[in-house]
Design a protein around this motif. Structure first.
Motif, PDB file in Angstrom:
ATOM      1  N   ARG A 229      12.438  83.802  52.813  1.00 60.84           N
ATOM      2  CA  ARG A 229      13.712  83.340  52.269  1.00 60.84           C
ATOM      3  C   ARG A 229      13.729  81.820  52.099  1.00 60.84           C
ATOM      4  NH1 ARG A 229      17.359  87.603  52.455  1.00 60.84           N
ATOM      5  NH2 ARG A 229      19.145  86.230  52.135  1.00 60.84           N
ATOM      6  N   GLY A 230      13.152  81.110  53.054  1.00 57.07           N
ATOM      7  CA  GLY A 230      13.125  79.657  52.958  1.00 57.07           C
ATOM      8  C   GLY A 230      12.346  79.187  51.738  1.00 57.07           C
ATOM      9  N   MET A 231      11.213  79.817  51.480  1.00 57.44           N
ATOM     10  CA  MET A 231      10.409  79.484  50.314  1.00 57.44           C
ATOM     11  C   MET A 231      11.195  79.756  49.031  1.00 57.44           C
ATOM     12  SD  MET A 231       6.871  78.938  49.598  1.00 57.44           S
ATOM     13  CE  MET A 231       5.847  80.036  50.576  1.00 57.44           C
ATOM     14  N   LEU A 232      11.885  80.891  48.977  1.00 55.90           N
ATOM     15  CA  LEU A 232      12.646  81.239  47.784  1.00 55.90           C
ATOM     16  C   LEU A 232      13.867  80.339  47.599  1.00 55.90           C
ATOM     17  CD1 LEU A 232      12.363  85.123  47.970  1.00 55.90           C
ATOM     18  CD2 LEU A 232      11.246  83.598  46.325  1.00 55.90           C
ATOM     19  N   GLU A 233      14.445  79.861  48.686  1.00 54.29           N
ATOM     20  CA  GLU A 233      15.537  78.890  48.571  1.00 54.29           C
ATOM     21  C   GLU A 233      15.035  77.622  47.895  1.00 54.29           C
ATOM     22  OE1 GLU A 233      17.741  77.912  52.035  1.00 54.29           O
ATOM     23  OE2 GLU A 233      18.344  79.991  52.463  1.00 54.29           O
ATOM     24  N   ARG A 234      13.871  77.156  48.302  1.00 50.31           N
ATOM     25  CA  ARG A 234      13.297  75.948  47.704  1.00 50.31           C
ATOM     26  C   ARG A 234      12.965  76.177  46.234  1.00 50.31           C
ATOM     27  NH1 ARG A 234       8.769  76.061  51.877  1.00 50.31           N
ATOM     28  NH2 ARG A 234       7.672  74.641  50.453  1.00 50.31           N
ATOM     29  N   PHE A 235      12.416  77.350  45.928  1.00 47.70           N
ATOM     30  CA  PHE A 235      12.099  77.685  44.538  1.00 47.70           C
ATOM     31  C   PHE A 235      13.358  77.661  43.674  1.00 47.70           C
ATOM     32  CE2 PHE A 235      12.155  81.047  41.315  1.00 47.70           C
ATOM     33  CZ  PHE A 235      11.163  80.583  40.460  1.00 47.70           C
ATOM     34  N   GLY A 236      14.403  78.351  44.133  1.00 48.01           N
ATOM     35  CA  GLY A 236      15.626  78.450  43.346  1.00 48.01           C
ATOM     36  C   GLY A 236      16.335  77.118  43.178  1.00 48.01           C
ATOM     37  N   ARG A 237      16.311  76.287  44.205  1.00 44.25           N
ATOM     38  CA  ARG A 237      16.936  74.964  44.085  1.00 44.25           C
ATOM     39  C   ARG A 237      16.271  74.160  42.965  1.00 44.25           C
ATOM     40  NH1 ARG A 237      17.349  74.652  49.906  1.00 44.25           N
ATOM     41  NH2 ARG A 237      15.337  73.568  49.985  1.00 44.25           N
ATOM     42  N   ALA A 238      14.933  74.171  42.951  1.00 44.64           N
ATOM     43  CA  ALA A 238      14.218  73.430  41.918  1.00 44.64           C
ATOM     44  C   ALA A 238      14.478  74.029  40.536  1.00 44.64           C
ATOM     45  CB  ALA A 238      12.725  73.417  42.227  1.00 44.64           C
ATOM     46  N   LEU A 239      14.524  75.352  40.459  1.00 43.54           N
ATOM     47  CA  LEU A 239      14.749  76.007  39.172  1.00 43.54           C
ATOM     48  C   LEU A 239      16.142  75.702  38.632  1.00 43.54           C
ATOM     49  CD1 LEU A 239      13.296  77.946  37.193  1.00 43.54           C
ATOM     50  CD2 LEU A 239      14.572  79.808  38.274  1.00 43.54           C
ATOM     51  N   VAL A 240      17.145  75.702  39.495  1.00 44.19           N
ATOM     52  CA  VAL A 240      18.501  75.358  39.060  1.00 44.19           C
ATOM     53  C   VAL A 240      18.536  73.927  38.541  1.00 44.19           C
ATOM     54  CG1 VAL A 240      20.852  74.904  39.866  1.00 44.19           C
ATOM     55  CG2 VAL A 240      19.706  77.038  40.489  1.00 44.19           C
ATOM     56  N   ARG A 241      17.862  73.024  39.247  1.00 42.91           N
ATOM     57  CA  ARG A 241      17.808  71.632  38.776  1.00 42.91           C
ATOM     58  C   ARG A 241      17.122  71.555  37.413  1.00 42.91           C
ATOM     59  NH1 ARG A 241      15.228  67.685  43.007  1.00 42.91           N
ATOM     60  NH2 ARG A 241      15.994  66.148  41.489  1.00 42.91           N
ATOM     61  N   LEU A 329      20.995  84.392  47.793  1.00 40.51           N
ATOM     62  CA  LEU A 329      20.485  83.016  47.746  1.00 40.51           C
ATOM     63  C   LEU A 329      21.243  82.131  46.768  1.00 40.51           C
ATOM     64  CD1 LEU A 329      16.664  83.877  47.775  1.00 40.51           C
ATOM     65  CD2 LEU A 329      18.052  83.074  49.698  1.00 40.51           C
ATOM     66  N   ILE A 330      22.224  82.679  46.086  1.00 43.18           N
ATOM     67  CA  ILE A 330      22.929  81.935  45.039  1.00 43.18           C
ATOM     68  C   ILE A 330      23.592  80.662  45.590  1.00 43.18           C
ATOM     69  CG2 ILE A 330      24.761  82.016  43.316  1.00 43.18           C
ATOM     70  CD1 ILE A 330      22.344  83.684  42.601  1.00 43.18           C
ATOM     71  N   ALA A 331      24.269  80.783  46.724  1.00 45.71           N
ATOM     72  CA  ALA A 331      24.970  79.625  47.295  1.00 45.71           C
ATOM     73  C   ALA A 331      23.986  78.506  47.637  1.00 45.71           C
ATOM     74  CB  ALA A 331      25.762  80.051  48.528  1.00 45.71           C
ATOM     75  N   ALA A 332      22.859  78.868  48.233  1.00 43.26           N
ATOM     76  CA  ALA A 332      21.872  77.864  48.612  1.00 43.26           C
ATOM     77  C   ALA A 332      21.276  77.198  47.376  1.00 43.26           C
ATOM     78  CB  ALA A 332      20.772  78.501  49.457  1.00 43.26           C
ATOM     79  N   TRP A 333      21.020  77.982  46.337  1.00 43.07           N
ATOM     80  CA  TRP A 333      20.423  77.426  45.127  1.00 43.07           C
ATOM     81  C   TRP A 333      21.358  76.461  44.410  1.00 43.07           C
ATOM     82  CZ3 TRP A 333      18.648  82.830  43.068  1.00 43.07           C
ATOM     83  CH2 TRP A 333      17.471  83.219  43.733  1.00 43.07           C
ATOM     84  N   ASN A 334      22.643  76.734  44.452  1.00 43.78           N
ATOM     85  CA  ASN A 334      23.619  75.949  43.688  1.00 43.78           C
ATOM     86  C   ASN A 334      24.353  74.907  44.519  1.00 43.78           C
ATOM     87  OD1 ASN A 334      24.003  77.260  40.776  1.00 43.78           O
ATOM     88  ND2 ASN A 334      23.565  78.907  42.222  1.00 43.78           N
ATOM     89  N   ALA A 335      24.016  74.774  45.792  1.00 41.72           N
ATOM     90  CA  ALA A 335      24.680  73.796  46.650  1.00 41.72           C
ATOM     91  C   ALA A 335      24.381  72.369  46.167  1.00 41.72           C
ATOM     92  CB  ALA A 335      24.223  73.961  48.090  1.00 41.72           C
ATOM     93  N   PRO A 336      25.389  71.490  46.154  1.00 37.98           N
ATOM     94  CA  PRO A 336      25.135  70.110  45.733  1.00 37.98           C
ATOM     95  C   PRO A 336      24.153  69.431  46.686  1.00 37.98           C
ATOM     96  CG  PRO A 336      27.486  70.491  46.182  1.00 37.98           C
ATOM     97  CD  PRO A 336      26.760  71.739  46.554  1.00 37.98           C
ATOM     98  N   LYS A 337      23.305  68.593  46.122  1.00 34.53           N
ATOM     99  CA  LYS A 337      22.336  67.865  46.962  1.00 34.53           C
ATOM    100  C   LYS A 337      23.023  66.755  47.723  1.00 34.53           C
ATOM    101  CE  LYS A 337      18.162  67.462  46.380  1.00 34.53           C
ATOM    102  NZ  LYS A 337      16.760  67.123  46.107  1.00 34.53           N
TER     103      LYS A 337
END
Length: 337
Positions: A229-241, A329-337
C-alpha cells in the motif's frame, strides 16, 4: 475497449526512459504494462517521469506495451509487472474466472466514444436525430454498440428511427459531413481529433450518464495491494501530480515533449498530436473534481456490469462487484502536499 490502435504494439517491448530530474540512489522499481504504446494517452505518467515526480517518491517506472487489455492482464498475472492498465470489461471477465484483480485508479474517466454533430447543426439531443443517418468508422466497431445504447435509451430503434452507414475514419468522416451524407457520427478518440483538426467543430450529444462509461485504469492483484500500500500511495501521488501538470494549459509544450518517451510516432504530425491531446485532456479530467483523481464511481461500475451482461460478455453478475475496484487510496493520492 478499442480494437484499433494508432500503431501496432510490440508485445513486452520496454520503452527506454530516463528521468531527467531529481535522481535518487535508492529507487523502488515498478513495471506497468499497457495495452498499447500510447504516449499521448498516458501523458500523466510521462509527465510525472519527465518532471521528476516519481523520482521524488523514490520510484523508477518501467512502462511496457502489449496488444490489448487481455494481454496486459495476462502479463500482470504472470508476474511480469506490478500494475496493468486494462479496461473494466476485461477486468470483470478476469474476476469472473477467479482472478482477484482490483481496479485502483480510474484514469480514463469518460467514455472514449461520443455521438457528435457539427456545432453548426440544429441537433441538440439524441432524439433530434430521429430519421437521420449516423456515420460510423466500421460496421462492428465498439463505438457502434455505444451509440446504439444511447438511442435505445431514447426508445429509438435502428432501421426504424435512424440508420448507421459506414463511412470510415479520419478524412472519410470529414467528407461524410461535408457532403451531407451523414447527420451525426459515432466518434472515437482519434476521430474527434481528426474532425477538429480539419476544421469541423463538434457538439457532443452524448447524455451525461453515458459519459460515465469510463475506460482503462490502473489495476493490481489483491495480494499486491494488501502488501504494498505504501508503494502504491507513492505511485498515485506522483501520477496525480503528473495529471494536474498535464491538464494545465501552460504546460502543453512540456507535456508533448514528455509524451515522446512513450510513443514518438504519435508526435510526428504535431497539429494532429495537439488536437488529440485536447481530447485526452477531456477524457482524463475527473467527472466530479471533489472526489479527486482516480475515483471509482460505484454507479458507473454497475452500469458497466449491466452493459456487459446485456451484451453477453458476462454470463452472470459478479458475486461482489465492489471487490473489483477500490477507492481506499484516493484520499492519500489527492492530499495537498
Amino acid at each position: 475497449m478499442k480494437r484499433r490502435q494508432f500503431i501496432a504494439a510490440a508485445a513486452g517491448l520496454p520503452f527506454a526512459l530516463a528521468a531527467p530530474r531529481a535522481l535518487s540512489q535508492a529507487l523502488d522499481e515498478l513495471t506497468i504494462v499497457y495495452p498499447s504504446p500510447g504516449g499521448l494517452g498516458y501523458f500523466a505518467l510521462y509527465a510525472a517521469i519527465g518532471e521528476g515526480y516519481f523520482a521524488e517518491e523514490k520510484l523508477k517506472i518501467t512502462p511496457r506495451s502489449v496488444n490489448g487489455s487481455a494481454a496486459a492482464i495476462q502479463a500482470l498475472l504472470a508476474g511480469q509487472a506490478q500494475l496493468a492498465h486494462p479496461g473494466p470489461g476485461p477486468l470483470m471477465a478476469a474476476r469472473d474466472r477467479g482472478q482477484d484483480l482490483v481496479y485502483i485508479y480510474n484514469y480514463f474517466t469518460r467514455s472514449q466514444f461520443n455521438l457528435v454533430v457539427p456545432e453548426t447543426s440544429a441537433f441538440q439531443k439524441p432524439a433530434d436525430l430521429k430519421g437521420k443517418v449516423i456515420g460510423v468508422g466500421t460496421a462492428d466497431g465498439a463505438e457502434v454498440a455505444f451509440v446504439r445504447s444511447i438511442f435505445d435509451a431514447e426508445g429509438m430503434k435502428e432501421g426504424a428511427d435512424y440508420k448507421f452507414i459506414t463511412v470510415g475514419e479520419g478524412g472519410m468522416a470529414v467528407a461524410g459531413f461535408m457532403q451531407k451524407a451523414i447527420d451525426a457520427y459515432a466518434s472515437d478518440t482519434a476521430g474527434a481529433a481528426t474532425l477538429s483538426l480539419r476544421g469541423i467543430k463538434l457538439r457532443s450529444l452524448t447524455p451525461p450518464r453515458f459519459q460515465s462509461y469510463f475506460g482503462n485504469g490502473y489495476v493490481v492483484t489483491r495480494k499486491y495491494l494488501d502488501e504494498n500500500r505504501g508503494m502504491l500511495e507513492r505511485f498515485g501521488r506522483a501520477l496525480v501530480r503528473g495529471t494536474k501538470f498535464g491538464l494545465d494549459p501552460a504546460n502543453k509544450a512540456a507535456v508533448l515533449k514528455h509524451a515522446r518517451m512513450g510513443n514518438p510516432q504519435q508526435l510526428e504530425n504535431m497539429p494532429f498530436a495537439e488536437a488529440l491531446m485536447e481530447v485526452y485532456y477531456r477524457l482524463t479530467a475527473p467527472l466530479d473534481p471533489a472526489k479527486g483523481f482516480g475515483y471509482n464511481s460505484p454507479e458507473a461500475w454497475e452500469m458497466w456490469q449491466k452493459t456487459l451482461l446485456a451484451s453477453g460478455d458476462l454470463k452472470k453478475p459478479l458475486d461482489d462487484l465492489s471487490k473489483a475496484y477500490s477507492n481506499d487510496l484516493i484520499a492519500a493520492w489527492n492530499a495537498p502536499k
